[in-house]
Design a protein around this motif. Structure first.
Motif, PDB file in Angstrom:
ATOM      1  N   ILE A   1     -19.956 -18.043  27.621  1.00 33.31           N
ATOM      2  CA  ILE A   1     -19.311 -17.355  26.493  1.00 33.31           C
ATOM      3  C   ILE A   1     -18.555 -18.347  25.616  1.00 33.31           C
ATOM      4  N   ALA A   2     -17.847 -19.284  26.243  1.00 30.57           N
ATOM      5  CA  ALA A   2     -17.114 -20.284  25.458  1.00 30.57           C
ATOM      6  C   ALA A   2     -18.069 -21.156  24.650  1.00 30.57           C
ATOM      7  N   ALA A   3     -19.209 -21.548  25.268  1.00 30.69           N
ATOM      8  CA  ALA A   3     -20.175 -22.372  24.531  1.00 30.69           C
ATOM      9  C   ALA A   3     -20.775 -21.601  23.364  1.00 30.69           C
ATOM     10  N   VAL A   4     -21.074 -20.315  23.544  1.00 32.64           N
ATOM     11  CA  VAL A   4     -21.642 -19.501  22.465  1.00 32.64           C
ATOM     12  C   VAL A   4     -20.654 -19.376  21.316  1.00 32.64           C
ATOM     13  N   LEU A   5     -19.372 -19.158  21.619  1.00 35.61           N
ATOM     14  CA  LEU A   5     -18.370 -19.041  20.559  1.00 35.61           C
ATOM     15  C   LEU A   5     -18.224 -20.346  19.784  1.00 35.61           C
ATOM     16  N   ALA A   6     -18.242 -21.469  20.498  1.00 36.31           N
ATOM     17  CA  ALA A   6     -18.095 -22.759  19.817  1.00 36.31           C
ATOM     18  C   ALA A   6     -19.290 -23.053  18.922  1.00 36.31           C
ATOM     19  N   VAL A   7     -20.504 -22.857  19.425  1.00 37.53           N
ATOM     20  CA  VAL A   7     -21.701 -23.132  18.629  1.00 37.53           C
ATOM     21  C   VAL A   7     -21.793 -22.190  17.435  1.00 37.53           C
ATOM     22  N   SER A   8     -21.449 -20.927  17.637  1.00 39.14           N
ATOM     23  CA  SER A   8     -21.499 -19.966  16.531  1.00 39.14           C
ATOM     24  C   SER A   8     -20.505 -20.336  15.439  1.00 39.14           C
ATOM     25  N   ALA A   9     -19.332 -20.752  15.816  1.00 44.16           N
ATOM     26  CA  ALA A   9     -18.330 -21.123  14.812  1.00 44.16           C
ATOM     27  C   ALA A   9     -18.787 -22.327  13.995  1.00 44.16           C
ATOM     28  N   VAL A  10     -19.337 -23.336  14.655  1.00 49.43           N
ATOM     29  CA  VAL A  10     -19.806 -24.525  13.938  1.00 49.43           C
ATOM     30  C   VAL A  10     -20.951 -24.169  12.999  1.00 49.43           C
ATOM     31  N   LEU A  11     -21.912 -23.359  13.484  1.00 53.65           N
ATOM     32  CA  LEU A  11     -23.033 -22.964  12.628  1.00 53.65           C
ATOM     33  C   LEU A  11     -22.567 -22.146  11.435  1.00 53.65           C
ATOM     34  N   ALA A  12     -21.598 -21.260  11.656  1.00 58.12           N
ATOM     35  CA  ALA A  12     -21.106 -20.433  10.546  1.00 58.12           C
ATOM     36  C   ALA A  12     -20.468 -21.299   9.465  1.00 58.12           C
ATOM     37  N   VAL A  13     -19.717 -22.303   9.842  1.00 57.83           N
ATOM     38  CA  VAL A  13     -19.083 -23.191   8.860  1.00 57.83           C
ATOM     39  C   VAL A  13     -20.135 -23.961   8.070  1.00 57.83           C
ATOM     40  N   PHE A  14     -21.156 -24.478   8.744  1.00 54.68           N
ATOM     41  CA  PHE A  14     -22.195 -25.236   8.037  1.00 54.68           C
ATOM     42  C   PHE A  14     -23.055 -24.340   7.160  1.00 54.68           C
ATOM     43  N   LEU A  15     -23.337 -23.120   7.607  1.00 51.45           N
ATOM     44  CA  LEU A  15     -24.137 -22.212   6.785  1.00 51.45           C
ATOM     45  C   LEU A  15     -23.377 -21.776   5.535  1.00 51.45           C
ATOM     46  N   ALA A  16     -22.080 -21.583   5.656  1.00 46.30           N
ATOM     47  CA  ALA A  16     -21.288 -21.176   4.484  1.00 46.30           C
ATOM     48  C   ALA A  16     -21.149 -22.300   3.477  1.00 46.30           C
ATOM     49  N   ARG A  17     -21.328 -23.521   3.908  1.00 46.39           N
ATOM     50  CA  ARG A  17     -21.168 -24.664   3.007  1.00 46.39           C
ATOM     51  C   ARG A  17     -22.276 -24.712   1.958  1.00 46.39           C
ATOM     52  N   ASN A  18     -23.527 -24.397   2.337  1.00 45.50           N
ATOM     53  CA  ASN A  18     -24.617 -24.484   1.361  1.00 45.50           C
ATOM     54  C   ASN A  18     -24.660 -23.273   0.440  1.00 45.50           C
ATOM     55  N   GLY A  19     -24.087 -22.129   0.870  1.00 43.68           N
ATOM     56  CA  GLY A  19     -23.973 -20.967   0.002  1.00 43.68           C
ATOM     57  C   GLY A  19     -25.231 -20.164  -0.188  1.00 43.68           C
ATOM     58  N   HIS A  20     -26.293 -20.381   0.606  1.00 43.05           N
ATOM     59  CA  HIS A  20     -27.549 -19.633   0.443  1.00 43.05           C
ATOM     60  C   HIS A  20     -27.787 -18.609   1.552  1.00 43.05           C
ATOM     61  N   THR A  21     -26.916 -18.544   2.526  1.00 41.40           N
ATOM     62  CA  THR A  21     -27.116 -17.631   3.661  1.00 41.40           C
ATOM     63  C   THR A  21     -26.480 -16.288   3.344  1.00 41.40           C
ATOM     64  N   PRO A  22     -27.185 -15.163   3.548  1.00 44.44           N
ATOM     65  CA  PRO A  22     -26.585 -13.844   3.312  1.00 44.44           C
ATOM     66  C   PRO A  22     -25.349 -13.629   4.195  1.00 44.44           C
ATOM     67  N   GLN A  23     -24.501 -12.716   3.735  1.00 47.83           N
ATOM     68  CA  GLN A  23     -23.238 -12.486   4.432  1.00 47.83           C
ATOM     69  C   GLN A  23     -23.430 -12.007   5.869  1.00 47.83           C
TER      70      GLN A  23
END
Length: 711
Positions: free
Chosen positions: A480-502
């Motif tokens: 669970i801790a690994a899933v939360l960490a990976v999800s948070a990192v991916l969410a930050v990188f996806l929001a940076r490019n601005g092309h991923t739906p909400q």
């Protein structure tokens, strides 16, 4: 009480069976040892008794076979090999999990920890326990349900003398409280010192079944242990004096300055050492190794009967008399009667009717330094037999012979010899005037019933068991801790490019990945639910296979769904909080249709968890369960998309409205919106593929469970 009858393992290609027609008893209130060297068949016999291995025979535990007992763990406590627990689980956590499995309160775990002396190590991990502590934990698991019978396979193997003494005292205390204890060992001295009765196996066959005192006297050789700096000289002097006195002794040179002297006494050796001025550091009586084991003769191919001759009577050393009462007439099995001792006269004594032929089964057992005992069982005639035949203490083998006898004339006091010996004569060579044995006596003995592997009935409290199993190790928390960490990192990188739906941004689901990290983590946790059962079979310690009952499956599905729900909500909350912290409110805002999207998200994660549970149960592997989860977007989704390609004549558009018109009343609380969301989710390729996979895995699980029960 344990009654094992005709235990026979299945043949192994051209090799003989590991266990062949073994029958014995282990009585209540006594400790019984199953003795044999490595490869003698001890473990196979125990596995046949517990219905873990296929073969033939039947074993009764207080009059009932194990598959007829509703809760076997409450009748038989088993210790086979190492404790099958996850190395990351604590001692107390393992016992508390098994408390839910056998249906006892958790307080019982603390009670048995105190009994076996593991209170101070209750928070110790199983992977860090020593051999002695592991044996104590295994005994605690066997005692958890307070069983009447203990079946232990090599419980003292590899233990120190102190640990072994403690273990034997616990077994003795259990027997003294009215229980039954059966344990296997390869050490004859341990069997003689610990058990009340010793059952000896050799090459899969029963060769002796004796009281411990008789075993120690007849099958163990007493010796004198000597330690001296002049051991070689003392041994030569002992051998020389024995030759001069025409005595038979055996002097064996051990390691260092030790001697083992067989056939002598401490006093004689001490006097010899004193006369020759030899310093002795140790002089003690001990029990040596077991003597040679006599082979069991093969069963007699043809029925035989017992007759006696005066010549054999004069050569014997002990008297044998068989007295039978038939219709008030006393009949003896003597070879000479008052008229002159003609064996042919036996036909003139008995009436000439069909009841003349009496079938007698005589079982003769000759052991070292023991008298021969013959027991005759007759049809129509009550028979009692007193026999005595001394055998050499070193060379007399253990033999069992079965004979069919015809009663003979009554001997008188003047003509009955003082020493008689039974001579077995086949029926083909018997007197032609005698009445033949009935046909039923020659009928072949039916084979013992087959032993089928029957899975355990599963935990008595499956939901409680599954909760303690899932929460007892750190793998779930780390996942669970690994899933939360990976999800948070991916969410930050996806929001940076601005092309991923909400919605995909909050779920941290990039288009390049077949599934989001939360779904993969839930699938892994689901695969662990059954995969760890087969890898560390806590439920199968005494019955073989992991149970496939629906109660256990439902418990695992409920716990997996709850874990998936918690994981999906944690991912959404943590991603939204991190995006708000890094990029502000614009990126972390809530979508308008958040309710239907949340339901779809939770359903996706829960579906992956269920797919992992079912695949782990079907394929019996965590890796296979996770592979099945990954196969959904990689293999099944393309197949579903290909099936849905092409022009569509009709569509399901407007289904919620038509369902609303079908109902007599208006849908309350806007249920049509949720129904429309569910239909849209199922219409998606991933949703359809996931539903198809879960359905197929569920059918496969049920089919394999039905097939297992059918066998």
């Amino acid at each position: 009480m344990i009654q094992a009858i005709g235990l026979t393992s299945n043949t192994r290609q051209e090799l003989p069976p590991a266990v062949d027609d073994v029958s014995f008893e282990a009585r209540t209130g006594r400790v019984t040892a199953l003795l044999g060297a490595q490869g003698a068949g001890k473990t196979t016999a125990l596995r046949l008794m517990l219905e873990i291995q296929q073969g033939r025979g039947v074993t009764y535990f207080r009059g009932r076979p194990l598959h007829r007992i509703s809760h076997p763990s409450r009748e038989v406590g088993v210790l086979l090999g190492e404790v099958p627990g996850h190395p990351g689980r604590t001692v107390r956590g393992q016992l508390r999990m098994l408390c839910a499995a056998v249906g006892v309160t958790v307080q019982r775990a603390d009670d048995v920890l105190e009994v076996v002396g593991l209170v101070s190590l209750r928070d110790q991990r199983l992977g860090t326990l020593s051999r002695g502590m592991d044996r104590r934990l295994g005994l605690a698991c066997a005692l958890l349900a307070d069983p009447h019978t203990l079946v232990l396979d090599g419980p003292a193997d590899g233990l120190s003398a102190r640990e072994g003494t403690w273990l034997h005292s616990v077994m003795r205390a259990h027997a003294a409280q009215g229980g039954t204890v059966l344990f296997s060992t390869a050490d004859p001295k341990e069997a003689a010192r610990t058990a009340d009765r010793v059952v000896t196996l050799e090459a899969g066959r029963l060769v002796a079944d004796q009281e411990a005192g008789d075993f120690a006297r007849t099958r163990l050789r007493p010796r004198v242990a000597v330690r001296s700096p002049h051991a070689a000289r003392l041994g030569a002097l002992l051998a020389k004096e024995a030759r001069a006195g025409r005595r038979s002794i055996e002097v064996v040179k051990e390691e260092g300055n030790r001697l083992s002297v067989y056939g002598s006494q401490c006093a004689e050796i001490g006097e010899t050492a004193f006369r020759h001025g030899i310093l002795v550091h140790q002089l003690a009586d001990e029990i040596g190794d077991a003597g040679p084991v006599a082979a069991v003769p093969s069963p007699t191919p043809a029925p035989e009967r017992v007759t006696e001759t005066p010549e054999a009577a004069t050569a014997a050393t002990e008297a044998t008399a068989v007295t039978a009462l038939a219709g008030g007439t006393e009949v003896g099995s003597a070879g000479a009667n008052s008229e002159g001792g003609d064996p042919a006269a036996t036909a003139d004594v008995l009436p000439e009717t069909d009841t003349l032929a009496s079938t007698a089964t005589a079982t003769t057992t000759a052991t070292d330094a023991e008298a021969t005992i013959a027991t005759a069982t007759t049809t129509g005639i009550d028979t009692s037999t007193d026999t005595g035949a001394e055998s050499d203490a070193e060379t007399a083998p253990t033999a069992t012979a079965t004979a069919t006898a015809t009663a003979t004339a009554t001997p008188t006091a003047e003509t009955t010899p003082t020493a008689q010996t039974k001579i077995l004569i086949p029926l083909a060579a018997a007197d032609p005037t005698s009445t033949p044995a009935p046909q039923d006596a020659a009928a072949p003995t039916p084979l013992p019933p087959p032993i089928s592997i029957r899975p355990a009935r599963g935990p008595l409290r499956p939901l409680r068991y599954e909760l303690r199993r899932a929460a007892g190790i750190g793998t779930g928390y780390l996942t669970i801790a690994a899933v939360l960490a990976v999800s948070a990192v991916l969410a930050v990188f996806l929001a940076r490019n601005g092309h991923t739906p909400q919605p995909l941004l909050l779920a941290a689901w990039p288009g390049e990945l077949p599934l989001p990290p939360a779904a993969l983590g839930a699938g892994l946790l689901g695969a662990l639910a059954f995969g760890e059962e087969f890898r560390h079979p806590a439920l199968a310690a005494d019955r073989g296979t992991v149970p496939r009952r629906l109660g256990l499956l439902c418990a695992k599905l409920i716990v997996a769904a709850g874990t998936a729900l918690l994981l999906s909500l944690l991912v959404l909350v943590s991603d939204a909080a991190l995006l708000h912290l890094v990029y502000g409110d614009e990126v972390a805002k809530v979508p308008p249709d958040w309710l239907s999207l949340s339901a779809s998200w939770v359903a996706l994660v829960a579906g992956c968890a269920w797919a992992g549970v079912l695949a782990g149960g079907v394929f019996r592997s965590t890796t296979a369960g996770l592979a099945a989860v990954l196969a959904v977007p990689i293999v099944v989704v393309p197949l579903v998309q290909k099936a849905l390609e092409g022009p569509s004549v009709r569509s399901a558009a407007g289904l919620p409205g038509r369902l609303r018109d079908l109902a007599l009343v208006q849908w309350p609380f806007g249920v049509e919106r949720y129904l429309a969301g569910g239909v849209r989710m199922i219409a998606q390729p991933v949703g359809s593929a996931l539903m198809l996979s879960v359905t197929a895995l569920l059918c496969a699980f049920l089919l394999t469970g039905v097939r297992t029960r059918a066998r």
